[in-house]
Design a protein around this motif. Structure first.
Motif, short mmCIF file in Angstrom:
data_model
loop_
_atom_site.label_atom_id
_atom_site.label_comp_id
_atom_site.label_asym_id
_atom_site.label_seq_id
_atom_site.Cartn_x
_atom_site.Cartn_y
_atom_site.Cartn_z
N THR A 223 0.80 -1.28 -0.02
CA THR A 223 -0.01 0.10 0.08
C THR A 223 0.82 1.35 -0.05
O THR A 223 0.97 2.05 0.87
N PRO A 224 1.47 1.41 -1.03
CA PRO A 224 2.39 2.38 -1.17
C PRO A 224 2.00 3.92 -0.75
O PRO A 224 0.84 4.17 -1.12
N PRO A 225 2.65 4.77 -0.26
CA PRO A 225 2.19 6.11 0.11
C PRO A 225 1.68 6.89 -0.88
O PRO A 225 0.58 7.79 -0.81
N ARG A 226 2.19 6.87 -2.18
CA ARG A 226 1.62 7.47 -3.26
C ARG A 226 0.02 7.10 -3.68
O ARG A 226 -0.45 7.70 -4.48
N SER A 227 -0.41 6.04 -3.35
CA SER A 227 -1.55 5.41 -3.54
C SER A 227 -2.73 5.75 -2.56
O SER A 227 -3.93 5.49 -2.53
N THR A 228 -2.26 6.56 -1.71
CA THR A 228 -3.39 7.42 -0.50
C THR A 228 -3.79 8.52 -0.73
O THR A 228 -4.62 9.02 0.33
N LYS A 229 -3.65 9.10 -1.88
CA LYS A 229 -4.22 10.51 -1.99
C LYS A 229 -5.78 10.45 -1.77
O LYS A 229 -6.07 11.61 -1.09
N LEU A 230 -6.38 9.72 -2.27
CA LEU A 230 -7.83 9.80 -2.17
C LEU A 230 -8.36 9.74 -0.45
O LEU A 230 -9.15 10.60 -0.02
N LEU A 231 -7.73 8.96 0.01
CA LEU A 231 -7.90 8.52 1.55
C LEU A 231 -7.62 9.89 2.10
O LEU A 231 -8.40 10.34 3.29
N THR A 232 -6.28 10.43 2.06
CA THR A 232 -5.82 11.52 2.66
C THR A 232 -6.82 12.84 2.61
O THR A 232 -6.94 13.52 3.33
N ALA A 233 -6.96 12.77 1.23
CA ALA A 233 -7.88 13.89 0.76
C ALA A 233 -9.42 13.92 1.50
O ALA A 233 -9.90 15.02 1.64
N SER A 234 -9.86 12.77 1.73
CA SER A 234 -11.10 12.59 2.40
C SER A 234 -11.26 12.76 3.98
O SER A 234 -12.22 13.05 4.38
N MET A 235 -10.02 12.91 4.50
CA MET A 235 -9.82 13.11 6.05
C MET A 235 -8.40 14.11 6.15
O MET A 235 -7.63 13.75 6.46
N PRO A 236 -8.72 15.35 5.79
CA PRO A 236 -7.98 16.20 5.74
C PRO A 236 -7.34 16.79 7.36
O PRO A 236 -6.23 17.24 7.41
N HIS A 237 -8.28 16.17 8.20
CA HIS A 237 -7.78 16.60 9.73
C HIS A 237 -6.71 15.49 10.20
O HIS A 237 -6.29 15.62 11.17
N ALA A 238 -6.78 14.41 9.32
CA ALA A 238 -5.73 13.37 9.98
C ALA A 238 -4.32 13.84 10.09
O ALA A 238 -3.53 14.48 9.21
N ARG A 239 -3.62 13.05 11.11
CA ARG A 239 -2.19 13.16 11.41
C ARG A 239 -1.48 12.34 10.55
O ARG A 239 -2.16 11.03 10.60
N ILE A 240 -0.53 12.61 9.95
CA ILE A 240 0.14 11.64 9.23
C ILE A 240 1.50 11.44 9.66
O ILE A 240 2.33 12.43 9.72
#
Length: 269
Positions: A223-240
């Motif tokens: 699950t490479p970090p580059r594949s996570t854009k949809l998920l991170t954009a859907s939870m913009p308040h997430a700590r990464i």
């Protein structure tokens, strides 16, 4: 800890501490072809530092009775039933890989039951390559070897491996082989198919209002970090948080993962 869930035996590792309703609860959900032991180096610390730990074996995995459930929503329903049966009205959910989708879907189904959400080695959609799906169905031992290689950042751990005494790749391979021996009914294919078919991730992510932590392995090939854009954009308040590891980050970088999780659990978000 053995709990009756939906009329069948379910096992949770508690980190050596009895469940105490006065303490906050953290539930750990493993990924495909795994069991609770993938969190061994994190759960015990939580249990001995003020938290209830419920590190589950999903149905058909480890010590929990089968059959394995065929979809992420079914597994989320099972997880919520387990929390209720254990006496945990609320919990922080920590999910790895397939377990992250289960945690996400559980938070969508019962937001009042989830205090915080930690997603490790996650992405959405969590598509599985056709070749790997086919191999998991027709040649599970080969699929285990493929995933074991792709889940680690190196074939050989450095001498100062942060999990002293652990043969990281060897243990991961033997665990997956053991899951096959316990449940020979194409467990890997069932798990992979559930990940591949899950279609509620964006809606579930957009609905999350509790604090969220995402931990990505900088060298993750599954699950490479580059594949996570949809998920991170859907939870913009997430700590990464990024750790120097592959998909099996809990074994390759146990201290870094623990620091991220424990800091998040104790933070006043």
């Amino acid at each position: 800890m053995i709990i009756d869930v939906q009329g069948k035996q379910a096992y949770c590792y508690t980190g050596g501490k009895a469940f105490d309703a006065a303490r906050p609860t953290v539930a750990f959900i493993h990924g495909a072809q795994n069991d609770h032991s993938v969190f061994a180096l994190q759960t015990r610390y939580f249990a001995h530092h003020g938290f209830n730990v419920l590190a589950v074996d999903l149905p058909g995995h480890g010590r929990s009775a089968g059959p394995a459930l065929a979809s992420v929503p079914e597994m989320a329903d099972w997880l919520l039933a387990l929390l209720g049966a254990a006496g945990a009205a609320q919990a922080m959910l920590v999910g790895h890989s397939m377990g992250s989708l289960i945690a996400l879907d559980a938070s969508y189904k019962a937001p009042q039951a989830v205090t915080k959400l930690a997603l490790l080695g996650t992405t959405y959609p969590m598509k599985v390559a056709d070749a790997l799906l086919d191999t998991s169905k027709n040649n599970e031992p080969a699929a285990i070897d493929m995933v074991n290689i792709w889940s680690h950042s190196s074939m050989a751990q450095k001498p100062s491996c942060p999990g002293p005494g652990f043969y990281t790749m060897g243990m991961a391979r033997r665990l997956m082989q053991r899951m096959s021996a316990i449940n020979p009914e194409q467990l890997f294919f069932t798990d992979f198919t559930a990940c591949n078919a899950y279609g509620n991730g964006q809606l579930a992510a957009e609905a999350v209002r509790c604090p969220v932590l995402m931990v990505f392995g900088a060298k993750d090939m599954m699950t490479p970090p580059r594949s996570t854009k949809l998920l991170t954009a859907s939870m913009p308040h997430a700590r990464i948080v990024h750790v120097d590891a592959g998909h099996s980050m809990m074994q390759e970088q146990p201290d870094a993962v623990l620091d991220a999780l424990f800091g998040f659990a104790g933070a006043a978000n």
